[in-house]
Design a protein around this motif. Structure first.
Motif, mmCIF file in Angstrom:
data_model
loop_
_atom_site.group_PDB
_atom_site.id
_atom_site.type_symbol
_atom_site.label_atom_id
_atom_site.label_comp_id
_atom_site.label_asym_id
_atom_site.label_seq_id
_atom_site.Cartn_x
_atom_site.Cartn_y
_atom_site.Cartn_z
ATOM 1 N N SER A 842 0.912 -1.071 -0.097
ATOM 2 C CA SER A 842 0.028 0.104 0.126
ATOM 3 C C SER A 842 0.940 1.132 -0.075
ATOM 4 O O SER A 842 1.926 1.347 0.602
ATOM 5 C CB SER A 842 -0.950 -0.082 1.203
ATOM 6 O OG SER A 842 -0.113 0.062 2.457
ATOM 7 N N VAL A 843 0.544 2.324 -0.635
ATOM 8 C CA VAL A 843 1.245 3.399 -0.867
ATOM 9 C C VAL A 843 0.401 4.657 -0.573
ATOM 10 O O VAL A 843 -0.750 4.927 -0.787
ATOM 11 C CB VAL A 843 1.758 3.568 -2.229
ATOM 12 C CG1 VAL A 843 2.990 4.718 -2.532
ATOM 13 C CG2 VAL A 843 2.254 2.229 -2.931
ATOM 14 N N LYS A 844 1.157 5.611 0.454
ATOM 15 C CA LYS A 844 0.393 7.086 0.468
ATOM 16 C C LYS A 844 1.422 7.883 0.312
ATOM 17 O O LYS A 844 2.656 7.830 0.425
ATOM 18 C CB LYS A 844 0.235 7.102 1.986
ATOM 19 C CG LYS A 844 -0.939 6.063 2.447
ATOM 20 C CD LYS A 844 -1.301 6.308 3.660
ATOM 21 C CE LYS A 844 -2.393 5.455 4.320
ATOM 22 N NZ LYS A 844 -2.862 5.545 5.840
ATOM 23 N N THR A 845 0.988 8.863 -0.357
ATOM 24 C CA THR A 845 1.750 10.259 -0.897
ATOM 25 C C THR A 845 1.476 11.385 0.223
ATOM 26 O O THR A 845 0.400 11.808 0.125
ATOM 27 C CB THR A 845 1.503 10.652 -2.229
ATOM 28 O OG1 THR A 845 1.818 9.556 -3.093
ATOM 29 C CG2 THR A 845 2.523 11.832 -2.551
ATOM 30 N N GLU A 867 -5.780 12.527 1.541
ATOM 31 C CA GLU A 867 -6.427 11.471 0.731
ATOM 32 C C GLU A 867 -7.377 12.190 -0.398
ATOM 33 O O GLU A 867 -7.475 11.353 -1.432
ATOM 34 C CB GLU A 867 -7.169 10.542 1.329
ATOM 35 C CG GLU A 867 -6.182 9.632 2.310
ATOM 36 C CD GLU A 867 -6.637 8.183 2.943
ATOM 37 O OE1 GLU A 867 -7.795 8.156 2.488
ATOM 38 O OE2 GLU A 867 -6.107 7.496 3.537
ATOM 39 N N GLU A 868 -7.839 13.350 0.022
ATOM 40 C CA GLU A 868 -8.822 14.021 -1.301
ATOM 41 C C GLU A 868 -7.987 14.410 -2.394
ATOM 42 O O GLU A 868 -8.286 14.581 -3.478
ATOM 43 C CB GLU A 868 -9.678 15.033 -0.699
ATOM 44 C CG GLU A 868 -10.693 14.450 0.541
ATOM 45 C CD GLU A 868 -11.145 15.628 0.991
ATOM 46 O OE1 GLU A 868 -11.082 16.842 0.804
ATOM 47 O OE2 GLU A 868 -12.075 15.568 1.926
ATOM 48 N N ASP A 869 -6.626 14.547 -1.954
ATOM 49 C CA ASP A 869 -5.764 15.266 -3.209
ATOM 50 C C ASP A 869 -5.198 14.329 -4.107
ATOM 51 O O ASP A 869 -4.934 14.343 -5.225
ATOM 52 C CB ASP A 869 -4.692 16.148 -2.566
ATOM 53 C CG ASP A 869 -5.012 17.440 -1.833
ATOM 54 O OD1 ASP A 869 -6.336 17.870 -1.991
ATOM 55 O OD2 ASP A 869 -4.680 17.636 -0.649
ATOM 56 N N VAL A 870 -4.809 12.900 -3.447
ATOM 57 C CA VAL A 870 -4.152 11.970 -3.900
ATOM 58 C C VAL A 870 -4.518 10.730 -3.314
ATOM 59 O O VAL A 870 -4.405 10.435 -2.224
ATOM 60 C CB VAL A 870 -2.499 12.182 -4.100
ATOM 61 C CG1 VAL A 870 -2.097 12.301 -2.823
ATOM 62 C CG2 VAL A 870 -1.983 10.981 -4.657
ATOM 63 N N ARG A 871 -5.333 9.715 -3.978
ATOM 64 C CA ARG A 871 -5.846 8.800 -3.562
ATOM 65 C C ARG A 871 -4.495 7.625 -2.982
ATOM 66 O O ARG A 871 -3.524 7.329 -3.981
ATOM 67 C CB ARG A 871 -6.665 7.707 -4.410
ATOM 68 C CG ARG A 871 -7.985 8.447 -4.550
ATOM 69 C CD ARG A 871 -9.075 7.616 -5.336
ATOM 70 N NE ARG A 871 -10.263 8.135 -5.182
ATOM 71 C CZ ARG A 871 -11.255 7.695 -5.934
ATOM 72 N NH1 ARG A 871 -11.259 6.356 -6.711
ATOM 73 N NH2 ARG A 871 -12.492 8.044 -5.665
#
Length: 1005
Positions: A842-845, A867-871
């Protein structure tokens, strides 16, 4: 009458002997002699002078005999006889001048030229050189002071007076008594000539920027394009001292010519019995020699091999150089009743490409409008030659609208083949499987830069055997190459204008000032070239002040040509190029573009501060001579379970797929290793790509049909699988289609460099300022629907305030770690060992850094994202690499781990320039990064947490993509080469004191 003839002879003698010496050669002491026609022309007058001098040696009796014979036809015999001594005297005087000129040129060429360059020219670069030159506040360069400008004009006037006095001196010096023999020589005759030489040299030093004697360059308002004076431009750039020039500008020359080699090769193939090859030879004789079009013998060899049915990879990114390899085989294909397909990236030039192809094929056949050449669109047409963009390969319709055309294709041309790889390997294989089904044999021609493993990769993807042909043209006979560090560019180069104009216009300004009529700039994704040109056009009055051109805006438009891509850059006789180093390899970029002229090219490479840049410059001789020393790699072919899943899902979304086909595809996989269990295995394959927890009753449908077994010779009943779920289809299409953006006018546009929609988050984030199709945009948000994932942008042309670089801060979490069954090649080196695993990733930016320079992270701004800006992204059973440090000392091992991780991450932009944003090097920051460096290294290394991680010192390399792109396999296979290069870099770094790896900390401090 005799006096008039004498005066005319004297005037002609002075103009040809003395004045022409100044006008055509002596004044330009910076010009070096070369091999081209323009330079040889400087010596014509000297040679003619020698011919006249030899005529003076003819005995007077022979001359008198000739005139005695003519006396029967002319009544003025006595007058002519009286003039003979005068004419002979003038010839004698002219001969002595010719001898002096030749000797002077010899002396000047041997030692005085060197004295001028090393001593005299340096005086003009300092403000205190006897007050001759002063700094111009407007341009920042050194110019003649008003006093010395007046002295220069006076010297010009004295030279004119001197030439006049020379004529009078000849007229009154008693030449009538001379015998007409060249041995009659008096040193007194050369005193005024020597005085003229001194004046010429002095004037020459003061008038380095003049182009003619009577009218200086500053008054050439309407002059046509002047010859490209490479030596003069080199001096001008060095005197201008523009910030950012990093290495001395280098002039290179060669005198290799390809006409003889081409002629020999044509004779060689002329005896071939193949009628198509004979037709090709006749075509060359009739159409090419007449216009002096010369091809590299590699291009001619490529045509012959294509005629014989071979598939070729042609090492040349400039497709117009190898047009004969495209047009002639295409014409033969059309004659056989088959169709031609041309694949190219859509950079806004498809219409131009279509017209070029149409004209080329018509030239071969000498017929107009006989074949239909069209851009392939979703309409019914009868195209004979179709042009399809790479972006359209990734449309969800899966080419159903092109089935009729594809079936009949017999010749395929792929321009810049590596551009297709940005979208993954599966779509290319899917495309090739649909082409040429009803053709006897479909021939492929690929053209691109020579990257490592390119041939092997496309041989697998297209299921063809490819041969390599080098068709790279020779460099220009004379070239000037400059390398620039763009992080040192002057923000406001046109003082007092307070607007960012970039290093491009600083470089172009010197060219315009020195008479270069057109400058060509190739920008791609580095700068918004169309916006930059529009902004610069608003300052056309300032442009006039600095370049002395007419103050009209159209001159700016004519003076600089800006293009997104240089692939269609046609070779010219002379050209001036400014090229952005978009592939992060300045010498490879120079190798490509130095071939864009046959005689002279001036090439400026503008480079950001990537890690290997200064290392390359310090090893210029090696890097320049060996293109494989720092090579560009392409992904390796991979047939993983994930890629098999993508391939089968694409098919099952369109039509029912037989179980036999599913089994055959799974048998090709390198990591399946189990019997096929029907529907459950189909569900497992779908879950690898699409996040589906539960399948509905009608999401997967099974049909039964009849199948003929060729081996058994019987007909049996067989299952067919079909995906009937709209949610699965929408999710798949949302990821595996071309990336697009919505402009302010609501129009949907594709991004010029091919990229999948599923890779947008790895490169483009909210708030970034980006370049799409040569224009500047700000990313506002993402528009996510059930079947699309699109960027929404707004124009930002007034926000061009400097270059910006972005680095993502990513966090990876790995679960269910397992060994990967594929055994890689031996890639273990001293202190490092590489292992391959799979895991659920899993990846989060978390955010990104906005940097003024590529490595200036210490003082960069950090933008936080949610998370609204990048899923978040998630991958099931995704492969990754672990690089373990085998050093006993724990603290030393940790330091080496962080250092090697940084080196690998920073090298990827050069080694994988088109996919580096998909590669992440990660460490557990809490364990390996010291607190004082944590903020800096966040912009370099990703953070990672692994379930049940062992206590060992290591870092990880992750391919952040839903499809297996083959990047990790390439790293495995080339690990030793990469590690050896990085070791050499570190040795150089320690000796040179280069501060790149400080990531701006020393600069900020």
């Amino acid at each position: 009458m005799g006096e008039l003839i004498t005066v005319l002879c004297l005037v002609v003698g002075e103009l040809l002997g003395d004045a022409t010496f100044f006008f055509m050669g002596a004044r330009n002491h910076k010009k070096e002699m070369g091999v081209n026609e323009e330079k040889r022309r400087q010596y014509y007058i000297t040679k003619n002078s020698w011919i006249i001098a030899l005529l003076a040696c003819i005995p007077g009796g022979v001359v008198k005999l000739l005139f005695w014979l003519l006396s029967h036809f002319f009544s003025a015999y006595a007058e002519v006889w009286k003039l003979l001594p005068d004419i002979a005297g003038v010839v004698d005087r002219f001969a002595s001048i010719a001898v002096y000129m030749t000797a002077y040129r010899k002396i000047r060429g041997d030692w005085k030229e060197k004295f001028h360059r090393e001593i005299i020219d340096q005086w003009g670069t300092e403000e205190d050189s006897y007050g001759i030159y002063v700094k111009d506040e407007l341009s920042g360069s050194y110019i003649l002071s008003e006093k010395w400008l007046y002295i220069k004009d006076c010297t010009r006037f004295l030279l004119v007076i001197n030439f006049t006095l020379l004529a009078l001196f000849h007229l009154t010096s008693g030449i009538r008594g001379m015998t007409g023999n060249i041995l009659n020589f008096s040193i007194l005759e050369l005193i005024p000539i020597m005085a003229s030489t001194v004046l010429m040299e002095f004037y020459n030093y003061l008038s380095f920027d003049d182009r003619t004697f009577f009218r200086g360059r500053r008054r050439e308002a309407e002059a046509e394009e002047l010859p490209l004076d490479i030596a003069q431009l080199k001096v001008e750039y060095e005197k201008k001292n523009i910030p950012g020039i990093s290495t001395p500008l280098r002039i290179k020359r060669h005198d290799n010519r390809i006409e003889d080699a081409m002629q020999d090769y044509t004779k060689k193939i002329g005896s071939d019995e193949n009628p198509y090859i004979q037709y090709f030879v006749d075509y060359l004789e009739k159409h090419r020699w007449s216009v002096k079009r010369h091809y590299h013998t590699g291009s001619l060899e490529a045509v012959v091999r294509l005629i014989k049915g071979e598939n070729l990879f042609c090492a040349s990114p400039f497709y117009k150089d190898i047009d004969i390899c495209i047009f002639f085989p295409a014409f033969l294909t059309l004659l056989k009743g088959m169709k031609v397909l041309i694949l190219a990236e859509d950079c806004g030039n498809l219409n131009e490409l279509m017209q070029w192809v149409k004209a080329g094929i018509e030239e071969v056949q000498s017929l107009n409008d006989y074949w239909q050449v069209n851009i392939l669109k979703e309409t019914e047409d009868d195209a004979d030659v179709g042009i399809l963009s790479f972006q359209d390969i990734y449309r969800p319709e899966d080419f159903r609208w092109l089935k009729f055309f594809f079936d009949k294709v017999g010749f395929v041309v792929v321009i810049e083949a590596s551009g297709m790889l940005s979208g993954g390997q599966e779509a290319i294989s899917n495309l090739s499987s649909r082409i040429g089904k009803t053709s006897e044999e479909c021939i492929w021609l690929l053209c691109d830069n020579n990257a490592e493993s390119m041939l092997d990769l496309f041989s697998h993807l297209l299921n063809k055997n490819f041969a390599y042909v080098s068709a790279t043209p020779l460099p220009a006979e004379e070239s000037l190459i400059g390398y620039w560090n763009v992080e040192e560019e002057q923000k406001y180069p046109w003082t007092p204008v307070r607007h960012y104009l970039g290093a491009e216009l600083q470089v172009a300004e010197v060219a315009w000032y020195n008479g270069v009529k057109q400058v060509i700039l190739y920008g791609e994704e580095m700068v918004p070239i169309y916006d930059l040109k529009w902004i610069a056009g608003q300052y056309y009055l300032e442009f006039h002040k600095r370049t002395k051109r007419k103050p009209h805006q159209y001159i700016m438009n004519d003076g600089i040509s800006m293009e997104i891509s240089g692939n269609d850059c046609k070779m010219k006789k002379n050209c001036f190029l400014i090229v952005e180093d978009c592939n992060f390899n300045l010498y490879e970029t120079a190798r490509q573009y130095v071939t864009r002229a046959s005689e002279k090219v001036v090439l400026h490479i503008l480079s950001p501060n990537y890690m290997l840049r200064n290392f390359m410059k310090s090893n210029e001789d090696v890097v320049d001579a060996d293109p494989k020393y720092i090579a560009q790699f392409v992904p390796e072919y991979v047939n993983t379970k994930r890629n098999i899943a993508v391939h089968l899902i694409r098919k099952m979304l369109q039509y029912p797929v037989a179980e036999t086909t599913v089994r055959e595809e799974l048998e090709k996989s390198e990591a399946w290793g189990q019997d096929f269990n029907g529907l459950e295995d189909i569900k497992e394959l779908i879950r690898l790509v699409v996040p589906v927890e539960h399948f509905g009753e009608r999401d997967l449908m099974i049909f039964y049909g009849r199948h003929f077994d060729k081996e058994e010779g019987i007909t049996t009943q067989e299952k067919y699988y079909y995906i009937n779920s709209s949610s699965i289809k929408n999710h798949f299409n949302r990821y595996f289609q071309k990336a697009c953006y919505i402009a302010e006018n609501g129009e949907k546009c594709h991004i010029n460099k091919l990229i999948l929609a599923g890779h947008l988050d790895q490169k483009y984030l909210k708030g970034q300022l980006v370049v799409f199709n040569g224009l500047y945009y700000e990313i506002v948000k993402r528009r996510i629907t059930s079947y699309e994932y699109i960027l929404q942008v707004r124009r930002a042309s007034e926000q061009i305030l400097g270059r910006r670089y972005y680095r993502q801060d990513r966090y990876y979490e790995l679960k269910k770690v397992e060994d990967y069954p594929y055994t890689p090649m031996d890639c273990q080196v001293k202190s490092l060992s590489v292992s391959s695993y799979t895991a659920d990733i899993s990846v989060k930016t978390r955010g990104y850094y906005v940097c003024r320079g590529w490595n200036e992270i210490a003082d960069a701004a950090y933008i936080v994202l949610n998370e609204e800006d990048v899923r978040p992204r998630s991958y099931i059973s995704k492969q990754f690499l672990k690089v373990k440090i085998t050093i006993e000392n724990l603290e030393e091992a940790k330091a080496v781990a962080v250092q090697m991780a940084c080196l690998f991450q920073e090298s990827f932009c050069t080694l994988y320039p088109q996919q580096y944003h998909l590669l992440s090097v990660a460490v557990d920051r809490e364990k390996y990064i010291e607190k004082e460096d944590e903020e800096i290294l966040k912009g370099v290394l990703s953070d990672i947490k692994i379930e049940e991680q062992e206590e060992e010192v290591c870092f990880y390399i992750i391919e952040d993509s839903m499809e297996d792109m083959g990047l990790l396999r390439s790293i495995e296979r080339n690990f030793r080469r990469i590690q050896a290069l990085l070791s050499e870099y570190m040795q150089w770094n320690e000796k040179s004191g280069d501060e790149y790896l400080a990531f701006g900390k020393n600069i900020a401090g």
